[in-house]
Design an enzyme around this catalytic site. Structure first.
Site, short mmCIF file in Angstrom:
data_model
loop_
_atom_site.label_atom_id
_atom_site.label_comp_id
_atom_site.label_asym_id
_atom_site.label_seq_id
_atom_site.Cartn_x
_atom_site.Cartn_y
_atom_site.Cartn_z
N ASP A 148 -7.91 -5.60 1.04
CA ASP A 148 -9.24 -4.90 0.28
C ASP A 148 -10.38 -5.09 1.14
O ASP A 148 -10.55 -6.35 1.85
CB ASP A 148 -9.54 -5.25 -1.03
CG ASP A 148 -10.38 -4.35 -1.93
OD1 ASP A 148 -10.03 -3.28 -1.71
OD2 ASP A 148 -11.23 -4.80 -2.53
N SER A 149 -11.06 -4.01 1.18
CA SER A 149 -12.28 -4.02 2.24
C SER A 149 -13.25 -3.05 1.64
O SER A 149 -12.97 -2.25 0.72
CB SER A 149 -11.68 -3.54 3.45
OG SER A 149 -11.26 -2.29 3.66
N THR B 59 0.87 -1.31 -0.19
CA THR B 59 0.09 0.19 -0.03
C THR B 59 0.98 1.08 -0.03
O THR B 59 2.10 1.40 0.55
CB THR B 59 -1.04 0.01 1.23
OG1 THR B 59 -1.75 1.09 1.07
CG2 THR B 59 -0.28 0.04 2.62
N LYS C 291 -2.89 3.56 6.23
CA LYS C 291 -2.83 1.92 6.23
C LYS C 291 -1.52 1.58 6.52
O LYS C 291 -1.59 0.84 7.69
CB LYS C 291 -3.48 1.58 4.99
CG LYS C 291 -3.67 0.11 5.17
CD LYS C 291 -4.16 -0.45 3.62
CE LYS C 291 -5.65 -0.25 3.67
NZ LYS C 291 -6.36 -0.79 2.84
#
Length: 143
Positions: free
Chosen positions: A75-76, A11, A16
Protein backbone atom coordinates in the site's frame (compact mmCIF):
# COMPACT_ATOMS: atom_id res chain seq x y z
CA UNK A 1 16.07 -17.19 4.78
CA UNK A 2 15.62 -17.99 1.10
CA UNK A 3 12.84 -17.63 -1.40
CA UNK A 4 9.75 -19.84 -1.22
CA UNK A 5 9.13 -21.96 -4.30
CA UNK A 6 5.79 -20.20 -4.95
CA UNK A 7 4.85 -16.61 -4.17
CA UNK A 8 1.45 -15.00 -4.69
CA UNK A 9 1.17 -11.39 -5.75
CA UNK A 10 -1.82 -9.91 -3.94
CA UNK A 11 -3.08 -7.49 -6.57
CA UNK A 12 -5.41 -7.56 -9.53
CA UNK A 13 -3.93 -4.38 -10.98
CA UNK A 14 -2.32 -5.28 -14.34
CA UNK A 15 0.09 -2.34 -14.15
CA UNK A 16 1.28 -3.30 -10.70
CA UNK A 17 1.65 -6.95 -11.77
CA UNK A 18 3.88 -5.87 -14.68
CA UNK A 19 5.97 -3.60 -12.43
CA UNK A 20 6.55 -6.21 -9.74
CA UNK A 21 7.38 -8.96 -12.23
CA UNK A 22 9.85 -6.62 -13.93
CA UNK A 23 11.49 -5.55 -10.65
CA UNK A 24 11.63 -9.13 -9.35
CA UNK A 25 12.48 -10.81 -12.67
CA UNK A 26 15.52 -12.59 -11.22
CA UNK A 27 13.70 -14.00 -8.16
CA UNK A 28 13.75 -17.82 -8.23
CA UNK A 29 10.02 -18.24 -7.56
CA UNK A 30 6.93 -19.34 -9.44
CA UNK A 31 4.57 -16.37 -9.29
CA UNK A 32 0.90 -16.98 -8.52
CA UNK A 33 -1.10 -14.19 -10.14
CA UNK A 34 -4.73 -13.08 -10.02
CA UNK A 35 -4.65 -12.91 -13.83
CA UNK A 36 -3.76 -16.61 -14.19
CA UNK A 37 -6.38 -19.21 -15.05
CA UNK A 38 -7.98 -20.58 -11.89
CA UNK A 39 -7.29 -17.45 -9.80
CA UNK A 40 -10.69 -15.89 -10.45
CA UNK A 41 -11.65 -16.56 -6.82
CA UNK A 42 -9.06 -14.18 -5.40
CA UNK A 43 -10.75 -11.79 -3.00
CA UNK A 44 -11.53 -8.13 -3.48
CA UNK A 45 -10.05 -6.69 -0.30
CA UNK A 46 -11.51 -3.55 1.23
CA UNK A 47 -8.55 -1.36 2.15
CA UNK A 48 -10.18 -0.26 5.39
CA UNK A 49 -7.01 -0.06 7.48
CA UNK A 50 -5.82 3.13 9.12
CA UNK A 51 -2.23 2.71 7.92
CA UNK A 52 -0.35 1.51 4.85
CA UNK A 53 0.78 -1.53 6.83
CA UNK A 54 -2.80 -2.36 7.82
CA UNK A 55 -3.89 -2.29 4.18
CA UNK A 56 -0.90 -4.25 2.86
CA UNK A 57 -1.43 -6.95 5.48
CA UNK A 58 -5.17 -7.16 4.79
CA UNK A 59 -4.42 -7.92 1.14
CA UNK A 60 -1.48 -10.25 1.77
CA UNK A 61 -3.35 -12.28 4.42
CA UNK A 62 -6.45 -12.68 2.25
CA UNK A 63 -4.50 -13.93 -0.75
CA UNK A 64 -2.15 -16.15 1.30
CA UNK A 65 -5.15 -17.97 2.76
CA UNK A 66 -6.75 -18.48 -0.67
CA UNK A 67 -3.53 -19.33 -2.55
CA UNK A 68 -2.04 -21.56 0.16
CA UNK A 69 1.29 -19.81 -0.42
CA UNK A 70 3.09 -16.74 0.90
CA UNK A 71 1.59 -13.58 -0.58
CA UNK A 72 3.08 -10.14 -1.05
CA UNK A 73 1.09 -6.92 -1.16
CA UNK A 74 1.73 -3.23 -0.80
CA UNK A 75 0.00 0.00 0.00
CA UNK A 76 1.33 3.42 -0.80
CA UNK A 77 0.45 7.06 -1.05
CA UNK A 78 1.56 10.64 -0.93
CA UNK A 79 1.94 12.53 2.34
CA UNK A 80 1.74 16.32 2.11
CA UNK A 81 3.18 18.16 5.11
CA UNK A 82 0.87 21.20 4.76
CA UNK A 83 -2.09 18.80 4.92
CA UNK A 84 -0.90 17.06 8.09
CA UNK A 85 0.31 14.04 6.13
CA UNK A 86 -2.87 13.67 4.06
CA UNK A 87 -3.96 12.09 1.88
CA UNK A 88 -1.71 9.23 3.11
CA UNK A 89 -3.33 5.78 2.99
CA UNK A 90 -6.41 7.39 1.41
CA UNK A 91 -4.44 8.70 -1.60
CA UNK A 92 -6.28 6.58 -4.18
CA UNK A 93 -9.66 7.63 -2.73
CA UNK A 94 -8.74 11.20 -1.74
CA UNK A 95 -11.55 12.80 -3.74
CA UNK A 96 -14.01 9.92 -3.37
CA UNK A 97 -14.41 6.15 -3.75
CA UNK A 98 -14.54 6.26 -7.57
CA UNK A 99 -11.87 8.94 -7.97
CA UNK A 100 -9.42 8.93 -10.84
CA UNK A 101 -5.78 9.94 -10.52
CA UNK A 102 -6.74 13.20 -12.23
CA UNK A 103 -9.54 13.86 -9.70
CA UNK A 104 -7.19 13.25 -6.79
CA UNK A 105 -4.47 15.48 -8.25
CA UNK A 106 -6.95 18.29 -8.87
CA UNK A 107 -8.17 18.15 -5.25
CA UNK A 108 -4.62 18.02 -3.92
CA UNK A 109 -3.65 21.10 -5.94
CA UNK A 110 -6.78 22.90 -4.75
CA UNK A 111 -5.95 22.10 -1.12
CA UNK A 112 -2.40 23.47 -1.32
CA UNK A 113 -3.16 26.44 -3.60
CA UNK A 114 -2.68 28.95 -0.77
CA UNK A 115 0.41 27.23 0.67
CA UNK A 116 3.68 29.05 -0.01
CA UNK A 117 5.80 27.20 -2.59
CA UNK A 118 8.62 26.62 -0.10
CA UNK A 119 6.12 24.91 2.25
CA UNK A 120 4.80 22.49 -0.39
CA UNK A 121 6.81 19.53 0.82
CA UNK A 122 5.67 15.95 0.45
CA UNK A 123 6.87 12.39 0.22
CA UNK A 124 5.73 9.15 -1.36
CA UNK A 125 5.56 6.26 1.10
CA UNK A 126 5.20 2.55 0.35
CA UNK A 127 4.86 -0.42 2.66
CA UNK A 128 5.29 -3.93 1.26
CA UNK A 129 4.22 -6.95 3.30
CA UNK A 130 4.45 -10.71 2.97
CA UNK A 131 2.00 -12.96 4.79
CA UNK A 132 2.45 -16.72 5.09
CA UNK A 133 -0.55 -19.08 5.28
CA UNK A 134 0.66 -20.10 8.78
CA UNK A 135 0.34 -16.50 10.04
CA UNK A 136 3.98 -15.38 9.90
CA UNK A 137 4.43 -11.88 8.47
CA UNK A 138 7.23 -9.54 7.48
CA UNK A 139 7.19 -6.06 5.99
CA UNK A 140 9.37 -3.19 4.84
CA UNK A 141 8.73 0.51 4.37
CA UNK A 142 10.32 3.14 2.18
CA UNK A 143 9.78 6.77 1.32
Amino acid sequence: MGFPPRLALATKNPGKIREVLDICADWPVRWLLATAPGAEGWPEVDESGQTYLDNALLKARAVASIAGAPAVADDSGIEVDALGGAPGPRSARFSGPTATDHDNLRLLIDRIRDVAPEDRTARYRCVAACAQPDGREVWAEGE
